[in-house]
Design a protein around this motif. Structure first.
Motif, PDB file in Angstrom:
ATOM      1  N   ASP A 179       0.832  -1.201   0.000  1.00  0.00           N
ATOM      2  CA  ASP A 179       0.000   0.000   0.000  1.00  0.00           C
ATOM      3  C   ASP A 179       0.870   1.257   0.000  1.00  0.00           C
ATOM      4  O   ASP A 179       2.056   1.236   0.324  1.00  0.00           O
ATOM      5  N   HIS A 180       0.246   2.378  -0.351  1.00  0.00           N
ATOM      6  CA  HIS A 180       0.868   3.705  -0.259  1.00  0.00           C
ATOM      7  C   HIS A 180       2.133   3.832  -1.106  1.00  0.00           C
ATOM      8  O   HIS A 180       3.089   4.504  -0.723  1.00  0.00           O
ATOM      9  N   ILE A 181       2.154   3.135  -2.236  1.00  0.00           N
ATOM     10  CA  ILE A 181       3.280   3.272  -3.154  1.00  0.00           C
ATOM     11  C   ILE A 181       2.911   4.307  -4.208  1.00  0.00           C
ATOM     12  O   ILE A 181       1.894   4.159  -4.894  1.00  0.00           O
ATOM     13  N   PRO A 182       3.668   5.379  -4.348  1.00  0.00           N
ATOM     14  CA  PRO A 182       3.319   6.444  -5.300  1.00  0.00           C
ATOM     15  C   PRO A 182       3.314   5.940  -6.745  1.00  0.00           C
ATOM     16  O   PRO A 182       4.062   5.035  -7.103  1.00  0.00           O
ATOM     17  N   ALA A 183       2.451   6.540  -7.549  1.00  0.00           N
ATOM     18  CA  ALA A 183       2.313   6.115  -8.943  1.00  0.00           C
ATOM     19  C   ALA A 183       3.301   6.845  -9.840  1.00  0.00           C
ATOM     20  O   ALA A 183       3.771   7.942  -9.526  1.00  0.00           O
ATOM     21  N   GLY A 184       3.595   6.217 -10.979  1.00  0.00           N
ATOM     22  CA  GLY A 184       4.402   6.881 -11.997  1.00  0.00           C
ATOM     23  C   GLY A 184       5.854   6.482 -11.999  1.00  0.00           C
ATOM     24  O   GLY A 184       6.511   6.493 -10.965  1.00  0.00           O
ATOM     25  N   LEU A 185       6.358   6.101 -13.202  1.00  0.00           N
ATOM     26  CA  LEU A 185       7.769   5.780 -13.368  1.00  0.00           C
ATOM     27  C   LEU A 185       8.343   6.495 -14.581  1.00  0.00           C
ATOM     28  O   LEU A 185       9.382   6.093 -15.092  1.00  0.00           O
ATOM     29  N   ASP A 186       7.686   7.574 -15.002  1.00  0.00           N
ATOM     30  CA  ASP A 186       8.090   8.214 -16.258  1.00  0.00           C
ATOM     31  C   ASP A 186       9.295   9.139 -16.100  1.00  0.00           C
ATOM     32  O   ASP A 186       9.867   9.589 -17.096  1.00  0.00           O
ATOM     33  N   THR A 187       9.691   9.452 -14.875  1.00  0.00           N
ATOM     34  CA  THR A 187      10.905  10.239 -14.654  1.00  0.00           C
ATOM     35  C   THR A 187      11.784   9.529 -13.638  1.00  0.00           C
ATOM     36  O   THR A 187      11.300   8.691 -12.857  1.00  0.00           O
ATOM     37  N   ARG A 224      10.770   7.317 -10.264  1.00  0.00           N
ATOM     38  CA  ARG A 224      11.242   5.948 -10.077  1.00  0.00           C
ATOM     39  C   ARG A 224      11.907   5.797  -8.712  1.00  0.00           C
ATOM     40  O   ARG A 224      11.670   4.817  -7.989  1.00  0.00           O
ATOM     41  N   VAL A 225      12.738   6.745  -8.390  1.00  0.00           N
ATOM     42  CA  VAL A 225      13.415   6.714  -7.098  1.00  0.00           C
ATOM     43  C   VAL A 225      12.391   6.738  -5.963  1.00  0.00           C
ATOM     44  O   VAL A 225      12.479   5.961  -5.001  1.00  0.00           O
ATOM     45  N   GLU A 226      11.386   7.633  -6.093  1.00  0.00           N
ATOM     46  CA  GLU A 226      10.367   7.757  -5.047  1.00  0.00           C
ATOM     47  C   GLU A 226       9.596   6.446  -4.875  1.00  0.00           C
ATOM     48  O   GLU A 226       9.358   5.991  -3.754  1.00  0.00           O
ATOM     49  N   MET A 227       9.202   5.847  -6.003  1.00  0.00           N
ATOM     50  CA  MET A 227       8.424   4.609  -5.920  1.00  0.00           C
ATOM     51  C   MET A 227       9.264   3.469  -5.347  1.00  0.00           C
ATOM     52  O   MET A 227       8.812   2.726  -4.458  1.00  0.00           O
ATOM     53  N   ILE A 228      10.493   3.339  -5.819  1.00  0.00           N
ATOM     54  CA  ILE A 228      11.348   2.239  -5.353  1.00  0.00           C
ATOM     55  C   ILE A 228      11.702   2.415  -3.881  1.00  0.00           C
ATOM     56  O   ILE A 228      11.717   1.439  -3.115  1.00  0.00           O
ATOM     57  N   GLN A 229      11.958   3.642  -3.464  1.00  0.00           N
ATOM     58  CA  GLN A 229      12.299   3.898  -2.064  1.00  0.00           C
ATOM     59  C   GLN A 229      11.131   3.607  -1.128  1.00  0.00           C
ATOM     60  O   GLN A 229      11.327   3.344   0.060  1.00  0.00           O
ATOM     61  N   GLU A 277      18.568  -2.271   0.243  1.00  0.00           N
ATOM     62  CA  GLU A 277      19.171  -1.166  -0.519  1.00  0.00           C
ATOM     63  C   GLU A 277      19.800  -1.663  -1.815  1.00  0.00           C
ATOM     64  O   GLU A 277      19.741  -0.985  -2.841  1.00  0.00           O
ATOM     65  N   ASP A 278      20.415  -2.843  -1.774  1.00  0.00           N
ATOM     66  CA  ASP A 278      21.005  -3.380  -2.999  1.00  0.00           C
ATOM     67  C   ASP A 278      19.926  -3.677  -4.033  1.00  0.00           C
ATOM     68  O   ASP A 278      20.102  -3.392  -5.225  1.00  0.00           O
ATOM     69  N   THR A 279      18.797  -4.220  -3.598  1.00  0.00           N
ATOM     70  CA  THR A 279      17.702  -4.507  -4.517  1.00  0.00           C
ATOM     71  C   THR A 279      17.136  -3.205  -5.089  1.00  0.00           C
ATOM     72  O   THR A 279      16.841  -3.121  -6.287  1.00  0.00           O
ATOM     73  N   LYS A 280      17.005  -2.207  -4.250  1.00  0.00           N
ATOM     74  CA  LYS A 280      16.494  -0.908  -4.729  1.00  0.00           C
ATOM     75  C   LYS A 280      17.410  -0.327  -5.803  1.00  0.00           C
ATOM     76  O   LYS A 280      16.941   0.212  -6.815  1.00  0.00           O
ATOM     77  N   TRP A 281      18.720  -0.446  -5.599  1.00  0.00           N
ATOM     78  CA  TRP A 281      19.668   0.063  -6.596  1.00  0.00           C
ATOM     79  C   TRP A 281      19.516  -0.693  -7.910  1.00  0.00           C
ATOM     80  O   TRP A 281      19.479  -0.086  -8.987  1.00  0.00           O
ATOM     81  N   LEU A 336      17.360  -1.186 -13.520  1.00  0.00           N
ATOM     82  CA  LEU A 336      16.441  -1.895 -14.412  1.00  0.00           C
ATOM     83  C   LEU A 336      15.426  -0.928 -15.030  1.00  0.00           C
ATOM     84  O   LEU A 336      15.157  -0.976 -16.238  1.00  0.00           O
ATOM     85  N   MET A 337      14.895  -0.045 -14.196  1.00  0.00           N
ATOM     86  CA  MET A 337      13.872   0.891 -14.681  1.00  0.00           C
ATOM     87  C   MET A 337      14.460   1.973 -15.593  1.00  0.00           C
ATOM     88  O   MET A 337      13.759   2.540 -16.426  1.00  0.00           O
ATOM     89  N   ASN A 338      15.736   2.264 -15.429  1.00  0.00           N
ATOM     90  CA  ASN A 338      16.360   3.279 -16.296  1.00  0.00           C
ATOM     91  C   ASN A 338      16.569   2.754 -17.721  1.00  0.00           C
ATOM     92  O   ASN A 338      16.575   3.540 -18.675  1.00  0.00           O
TER      93      ASN A 338
END
Length: 337
Positions: free
Chosen positions: A120-128, A132-137, A143-147, A152-154
């Motif tokens: 829950d409460h995961i912000p929408a949007g990966l177009d910038t 992407r950072v906000e959603m993944i964080q 932390e390694d998976t987030k990196w 991957l998303m870039n």
């Protein structure tokens, strides 16, 4: 919701899994032993009896394995990220089937939908990059998976293209490995439960939204893993549950059995019956017991399955039950050896 059981290996999952395990087999084995110890199971003993095939399975794959550029990104010792990739590929088969027709933006939309299912409460949007950072964080990944997710998303098209290229180049290695190990794997497949274990059934009931396919996996033999469209059942998962239950039952049963054997008269009766079957009066006379005492001892031995009975010539003969002793020795080995 329906469940389809595929009593076979999933080529993509098994091939990628073999690469992952092959990259650092010692760590994977150590993790297996740790997980067994957490379940209060003698890891070394269980591994020796049931998991020794894994080393040959992985080493045969390594003989035909084809190294590819950038593979460290996908198989760099991060199980969490590896399973994320597998789950996303299972969730969206078009990633493999129609990757050449997809754009970065379309893959990002799939990733956004997939991440949104993670909590829950995961912000929408990966177009910038910022989004992407906000959603993944906002996820609970390491932390390694987030990196790795951000990388991957870039470059989603490039990264998934590289992943499927690694798979295609190593699919022949998997097919070779499966064939070479067929003799060892087929008995494990035959013993694998035809029904999913209760724990997995609860997961499927709670998480799956549509028909789900259950595959077996040999490279992750103790895993019970689920995405919304596919589940993977380790070929030893059922044996693990039975082994654990057997040990728990053994701890309850064995003290009573050993107490029976600790009684000298009962022990002598069993030694006598080891020679041949005998009736009650014959046992009483041989061991200088009253018939009533001999009968009392035989009743206890029968209740503990140390003896069986056979009616012959109008008399009830007691027989030494070798199978019961074999089972008792097996239980003692599981606990102490």
């Amino acid at each position: 919701m329906g469940v389809e059981h595929k009593r076979e290996l999933h080529p993509l999952f098994e091939t990628l899994g073999l690469i992952y395990v092959m990259k650092d087999f010692a760590v994977v084995k150590a993790d297996l032993l740790k997980s067994l110890e957490k379940m209060e199971i003698d890891g070394e003993n269980f591994y020796k009896k049931n998991l020794s095939y894994l080393e040959g399975y992985v080493s045969e794959f390594e003989k035909r394995y084809v190294s590819c550029p950038g593979e460290e990104f996908f198989f760099g010792g991060n199980e969490e990220f590896f399973l994320f990739l597998c789950a996303m590929v299972m969730e969206y088969p078009q990633l493999e089937e129609k990757l050449g027709e997809l754009t970065d933006e379309e893959i990002l939309k799939l990733a956004e939908a997939f991440l949104a299912e993670e909590g829950d409460h995961i912000p929408a949007g990966l177009d910038t990059v910022e989004k992407r950072v906000e959603m993944i964080q906002s996820t609970e990944y390491s932390e390694d998976t987030k990196w790795r997710l951000l990388m991957l998303m870039n470059e989603p098209l490039e990264k998934f293209g590289a992943l499927f290229e690694i798979y295609r180049k190593n699919l022949p290695a998997f097919e070779y490995t499966k064939e070479v190990n067929r003799g060892g794997l087929e008995p494990l497949f035959a013993d694998a439960a035809s029904e999913i274990p209760p724990v997995m059934e609860k997961l499927i009931t709670g998480l799956a939204k549509e028909e789900i396919t259950v595959w077996l996996t040999a490279v992750f033999p103790l895993i019970g893993w689920l995405s919304s469209k596919a589940a993977f059942q380790g070929i030893l998962l059922n044996k693990l549950y039975l082994y654990k239950r057997s040990r728990e039952e053994a701890r309850e049963i064995l003290p009573g059995m050993l107490k029976v054997l600790g009684d000298k008269s009962k022990f002598e009766i069993l030694c006598s019956l080891k020679e041949r079957g005998k009736y009650n009066l014959e046992i009483a006379e041989e061991l200088k017991l009253t018939p009533a005492t001999a009968s009392h001892h035989m009743g206890i031995l029968l209740c503990n399955h140390f003896v069986t009975v056979e009616k012959r010539d109008g008399k009830v003969y007691y027989q030494f039950n070798q199978e019961a002793f074999g089972e008792m020795i097996r239980l003692l080995e599981e606990i102490f050896l």
